[in-house]
Design an enzyme around this catalytic site. Sequence first.
Site, PDB file in Angstrom:
ATOM      1  N   ASP A 123      28.052  62.705  52.070  1.00  0.00           N
ATOM      2  CA  ASP A 123      27.977  62.273  50.670  1.00  0.00           C
ATOM      3  C   ASP A 123      29.315  61.653  50.261  1.00  0.00           C
ATOM      4  O   ASP A 123      29.789  61.828  49.148  1.00  0.00           O
ATOM      5  CB  ASP A 123      27.623  63.455  49.756  1.00  0.00           C
ATOM      6  CG  ASP A 123      27.140  63.013  48.373  1.00  0.00           C
ATOM      7  OD1 ASP A 123      26.826  61.814  48.197  1.00  0.00           O
ATOM      8  OD2 ASP A 123      27.085  63.856  47.467  1.00  0.00           O
ATOM      9  N   ILE A 183      34.908  72.447  34.524  1.00  0.00           N
ATOM     10  CA  ILE A 183      35.368  71.124  34.914  1.00  0.00           C
ATOM     11  C   ILE A 183      34.203  70.162  35.071  1.00  0.00           C
ATOM     12  O   ILE A 183      34.276  68.997  34.716  1.00  0.00           O
ATOM     13  CB  ILE A 183      36.123  71.183  36.265  1.00  0.00           C
ATOM     14  CG1 ILE A 183      37.376  72.044  36.157  1.00  0.00           C
ATOM     15  CG2 ILE A 183      36.498  69.797  36.741  1.00  0.00           C
ATOM     16  CD1 ILE A 183      38.008  72.315  37.515  1.00  0.00           C
ATOM     17  N   ASP A 192      33.489  68.039  47.926  1.00  0.00           N
ATOM     18  CA  ASP A 192      32.020  68.123  47.955  1.00  0.00           C
ATOM     19  C   ASP A 192      31.459  68.040  49.379  1.00  0.00           C
ATOM     20  O   ASP A 192      30.662  67.160  49.696  1.00  0.00           O
ATOM     21  CB  ASP A 192      31.455  66.983  47.084  1.00  0.00           C
ATOM     22  CG  ASP A 192      30.119  67.344  46.459  1.00  0.00           C
ATOM     23  OD1 ASP A 192      29.602  68.435  46.752  1.00  0.00           O
ATOM     24  OD2 ASP A 192      29.595  66.522  45.683  1.00  0.00           O
ATOM     25  N   ASN A 204      33.162  61.294  45.363  1.00  0.00           N
ATOM     26  CA  ASN A 204      33.613  62.537  45.999  1.00  0.00           C
ATOM     27  C   ASN A 204      34.972  62.393  46.663  1.00  0.00           C
ATOM     28  O   ASN A 204      35.315  63.125  47.593  1.00  0.00           O
ATOM     29  CB  ASN A 204      32.556  63.036  46.989  1.00  0.00           C
ATOM     30  CG  ASN A 204      31.390  63.687  46.267  1.00  0.00           C
ATOM     31  OD1 ASN A 204      31.572  64.299  45.209  1.00  0.00           O
ATOM     32  ND2 ASN A 204      30.195  63.538  46.808  1.00  0.00           N
ATOM     33  N   ASN A 237      28.184  74.172  39.317  1.00  0.00           N
ATOM     34  CA  ASN A 237      29.152  73.971  38.252  1.00  0.00           C
ATOM     35  C   ASN A 237      30.527  74.314  38.808  1.00  0.00           C
ATOM     36  O   ASN A 237      30.644  75.209  39.643  1.00  0.00           O
ATOM     37  CB  ASN A 237      28.853  74.875  37.059  1.00  0.00           C
ATOM     38  CG  ASN A 237      27.578  74.454  36.345  1.00  0.00           C
ATOM     39  OD1 ASN A 237      26.960  73.453  36.701  1.00  0.00           O
ATOM     40  ND2 ASN A 237      27.191  75.219  35.347  1.00  0.00           N
ATOM     41  N   VAL A 238      31.517  73.584  38.357  1.00  0.00           N
ATOM     42  CA  VAL A 238      32.875  73.839  38.831  1.00  0.00           C
ATOM     43  C   VAL A 238      33.736  74.270  37.649  1.00  0.00           C
ATOM     44  O   VAL A 238      33.720  73.627  36.598  1.00  0.00           O
ATOM     45  CB  VAL A 238      33.479  72.590  39.518  1.00  0.00           C
ATOM     46  CG1 VAL A 238      34.877  72.893  40.046  1.00  0.00           C
ATOM     47  CG2 VAL A 238      32.575  72.095  40.640  1.00  0.00           C
ATOM     48  N   GLU A 263      41.373  75.642  46.569  1.00  0.00           N
ATOM     49  CA  GLU A 263      42.564  75.042  45.972  1.00  0.00           C
ATOM     50  C   GLU A 263      42.132  74.064  44.864  1.00  0.00           C
ATOM     51  O   GLU A 263      41.137  73.362  45.006  1.00  0.00           O
ATOM     52  CB  GLU A 263      43.303  74.292  47.081  1.00  0.00           C
ATOM     53  CG  GLU A 263      44.591  73.645  46.702  1.00  0.00           C
ATOM     54  CD  GLU A 263      45.218  72.909  47.903  1.00  0.00           C
ATOM     55  OE1 GLU A 263      46.265  72.288  47.732  1.00  0.00           O
ATOM     56  OE2 GLU A 263      44.645  72.950  49.012  1.00  0.00           O
ATOM     57  N   THR A 277      29.662  69.922  35.474  1.00  0.00           N
ATOM     58  CA  THR A 277      28.334  70.510  35.584  1.00  0.00           C
ATOM     59  C   THR A 277      27.457  69.534  36.347  1.00  0.00           C
ATOM     60  O   THR A 277      27.123  68.468  35.848  1.00  0.00           O
ATOM     61  CB  THR A 277      27.711  70.756  34.195  1.00  0.00           C
ATOM     62  OG1 THR A 277      27.787  69.531  33.459  1.00  0.00           O
ATOM     63  CG2 THR A 277      28.440  71.844  33.445  1.00  0.00           C
ATOM     64  N   GLY A 278      27.167  69.889  37.589  1.00  0.00           N
ATOM     65  CA  GLY A 278      26.352  68.999  38.419  1.00  0.00           C
ATOM     66  C   GLY A 278      24.938  69.521  38.550  1.00  0.00           C
ATOM     67  O   GLY A 278      24.553  70.481  37.884  1.00  0.00           O
ATOM     68  N   LYS A 301      33.683  76.921  42.473  1.00  0.00           N
ATOM     69  CA  LYS A 301      32.412  76.180  42.485  1.00  0.00           C
ATOM     70  C   LYS A 301      31.261  77.169  42.583  1.00  0.00           C
ATOM     71  O   LYS A 301      31.202  77.981  43.495  1.00  0.00           O
ATOM     72  CB  LYS A 301      32.398  75.208  43.666  1.00  0.00           C
ATOM     73  CG  LYS A 301      31.195  74.274  43.672  1.00  0.00           C
ATOM     74  CD  LYS A 301      31.391  73.127  44.652  1.00  0.00           C
ATOM     75  CE  LYS A 301      30.199  72.202  44.680  1.00  0.00           C
ATOM     76  NZ  LYS A 301      30.411  71.049  45.562  1.00  0.00           N
TER      77      LYS A 301
END
Length: 245
Positions: free
Chosen positions: A188, A55, A205, A193, A62-63, A145, A57-58, A77
Site C-alpha cells: 500500500d 491523530i 502503514d 503512506n 484509529n491512530v 515510535e 481515523t481510518g 494504532k
Amino acid sequence: MKFSLDRLDRLKDSLKSATDRELRKTEDAVFDFHTLKVIQRLFNQKKIRTLENIIATGKEANVFRGKTLDNRNRAVKIYRMNTSTFRKLAPYIEGDPRFQDVGHGHWDRIYTWAQKEYKNLHSMWAAGVKVPKPIAVDSNVVIMEYFGWRYRPYPMVKEKRPEDPEDFFNKLNDFIKKYRKIGLSHGDLSEYNILNCRETPIIIDVGQAVSKGHPMFDEMHERDRKNIYRFFNKMIPELKMEDVE
Ligand SMILES: Nc1ncnc2c1ncn2[C@@H]1O[C@H](COP(=O)(O)OP(=O)(O)O)[C@@H](O)[C@H]1O
Ligand SMILES: [Mg+2]
C-alpha cells in the site's frame, strides 16, 4: 482527550453492565470493551501513560498520540475492523506462509492484523528502513515510535511535497531496496503512506505487507512501483519506471 486509569475503570464498569444488545452496538467503536482492557493492560505494563489526541481515523484503524512515563510521544494504532473491511483484508492474511496457524474468528483476524503490522515494522526497521520503531503489540493495538512535532504528526508526502524531489526519491528508493532484500512487499505504498519528516521519507502503514511466497507478492510490489513512479514523475520528469526498485 486524556484518559486516566480511573476513567477507564468507570468506562469498563459501564460497559460491563450494558446488555448484550448494547454491547453489540459498540462493536464498531474503538473503545469497546476488549480494547479498553487492552489499553488498561498497556497502561499497567507502563508501555504508555496517557492517550492524548487522536491523530487519524481510518477505515481499519484509529491512530492516537500517547505518552510514556518519561514523557516521550508514541503513536498508538488501534485496529477496529468492521465486517466488510475484515473480509476485504482476509486474503492478505490467508495466503501468508508466516500466518498459517491463526484462528478464524473475527477478533483473531483483527489481532493477527496488528501482529502483522508489528512484525513487518520490526523486520523493516531491523533492515534499516525508516519506519516507526515498533514498541509493543497487544491484541488489536500497536504502539510505535511517533513521528511528529508536538501534537501534529509529520505530513504525508502528498501534503508536503519534498523540496528536493530527487534526493527524497533516492532515499525512499534505498528503503524500498532494503525491504525487497529481506523479501517483503509493502502493498500500500503511495504518497499517502509516506511521511515527510523534515525531508526524510518515513514509510508507514505496513499491516498489509507480505513476504515472498505470498500469492500476491509480485502483484502488490508492481502496484507500489507504479504509485511511486506516478507521484514522483510529476516532480522528476526524467524519472523512468525502471528507476523504481
Ligand atoms: N508512527 C506514527 N507517527 C506519527 N503519525 C503517525 C504514525 N503512524 C500513523 N500516523 C498518522 O496516522 C495516519 C494514519 O496511519 P496509517 O498507518 O496510514 O493508518 P491507515 O490504515 O488508517 O491509513 C497517518 O497518515 C499519520 O498521519
Ligand atoms: Mg495509511
